[in-house]
Design a protein around this motif. Sequence first.
Motif, PDB file in Angstrom:
ATOM      1  N   LEU A  98      -7.932  -0.127  -8.794  1.00  0.00           N
ATOM      2  CA  LEU A  98      -8.534   0.130  -7.486  1.00  0.00           C
ATOM      3  C   LEU A  98      -7.416   0.352  -6.470  1.00  0.00           C
ATOM      4  N   VAL A  99      -7.382   1.528  -5.849  1.00  0.00           N
ATOM      5  CA  VAL A  99      -6.326   1.810  -4.861  1.00  0.00           C
ATOM      6  C   VAL A  99      -6.891   2.093  -3.464  1.00  0.00           C
ATOM      7  N   GLY A 100      -8.226   2.104  -3.348  1.00  0.00           N
ATOM      8  CA  GLY A 100      -8.843   2.277  -2.031  1.00  0.00           C
ATOM      9  C   GLY A 100     -10.243   1.693  -2.047  1.00  0.00           C
ATOM     10  N   LEU A 101     -10.638   1.011  -0.971  1.00  0.00           N
ATOM     11  CA  LEU A 101     -11.959   0.360  -0.917  1.00  0.00           C
ATOM     12  C   LEU A 101     -12.389   0.186   0.527  1.00  0.00           C
ATOM     13  N   ALA A 158       5.656   8.506  -3.503  1.00  0.00           N
ATOM     14  CA  ALA A 158       5.398   9.914  -3.189  1.00  0.00           C
ATOM     15  C   ALA A 158       4.119  10.418  -3.846  1.00  0.00           C
ATOM     16  N   ILE A 159       3.313   9.523  -4.436  1.00  0.00           N
ATOM     17  CA  ILE A 159       2.061   9.969  -5.044  1.00  0.00           C
ATOM     18  C   ILE A 159       1.163  10.500  -3.926  1.00  0.00           C
ATOM     19  N   PRO A 160       0.645  11.722  -4.058  1.00  0.00           N
ATOM     20  CA  PRO A 160      -0.276  12.195  -3.032  1.00  0.00           C
ATOM     21  C   PRO A 160      -1.527  11.316  -3.012  1.00  0.00           C
ATOM     22  N   GLU A 190      -4.641   3.766   4.039  1.00  0.00           N
ATOM     23  CA  GLU A 190      -5.929   3.387   3.436  1.00  0.00           C
ATOM     24  C   GLU A 190      -5.902   3.410   1.917  1.00  0.00           C
ATOM     25  N   ILE A 191      -4.925   4.111   1.356  1.00  0.00           N
ATOM     26  CA  ILE A 191      -4.733   4.113  -0.094  1.00  0.00           C
ATOM     27  C   ILE A 191      -3.494   3.284  -0.373  1.00  0.00           C
ATOM     28  N   LEU A 249     -11.344  13.112   2.541  1.00  0.00           N
ATOM     29  CA  LEU A 249     -12.418  12.978   3.530  1.00  0.00           C
ATOM     30  C   LEU A 249     -12.723  11.507   3.845  1.00  0.00           C
ATOM     31  N   TRP A 250     -12.818  10.695   2.820  1.00  0.00           N
ATOM     32  CA  TRP A 250     -13.239   9.292   2.997  1.00  0.00           C
ATOM     33  C   TRP A 250     -12.054   8.374   3.269  1.00  0.00           C
ATOM     34  N   PHE A 251     -10.840   8.777   2.842  1.00  0.00           N
ATOM     35  CA  PHE A 251      -9.661   7.911   2.969  1.00  0.00           C
ATOM     36  C   PHE A 251      -8.497   8.652   3.620  1.00  0.00           C
TER      37      PHE A 251
END
Length: 172
Positions: free
Chosen positions: A52-55, A10-12, A158-159, A151-153
């Motif tokens: 790292l949670v998004g790339l 549930a982490i935003p 994607e996360i 905006l980016w993810f």
Amino acid sequence: PNAVIYADNAIPIHGVPGTSKERTFIAVKPDGVQRGLISDIIARFERRGYKLVGLKLLVPSKALANEHYADLSKKPFFAGLVDYMTNGKAPVIGMVWEGPAVIKQGRVMLGATDPTAAGPGTIRGDYCLTIGRNICHGSDSAESAEKEIGLWFGGKGEIVNWTANNDEWVVS
Ligand code: ADP
């Protein structure tokens, strides 16, 4: 003080400022990619213990760059800044990093916006010279992190929320 403990699923997407789940948006700009500095910039965050949670690698659209830098739209360098980010001479690496105080510490690790004022040991202090080619970006507040990560993810999945095996040695 307002920290809320979220169940892992549930982490935003923008994280939870003030907790070990705080998140920030860090980018390697086209000059950093062109100069072969992606791995160095990633390594600094990774070795410190941030997660790292998004790339992603992309040439941002003009709409994305305009929105990302909306606060600067009245500045004389705005058109040049958007062109530099979007002209496709090199892509951008967009990342979301997670960990304690990562928004503030990410900015410290990047160094001052103007590299001539950036201290040695910072990314900009070690690798660049002018404000127009300062190789990296980092969100400057919890509000910016929320906006920029969205905006980016914004896309689903994607996360990635994941548990590092060494979390108990790094963030307990
Ligand atoms: P930061 O990237 O450190 O958050 P700003 O939000 O003030 O800094 O500016 C965003 C970006 O705009 C800078 O990183 C830099 O690429 C560009 N920029 C800022 N000031 C100038 C300037 N005077 N001339 C050219 N580019 C600039």
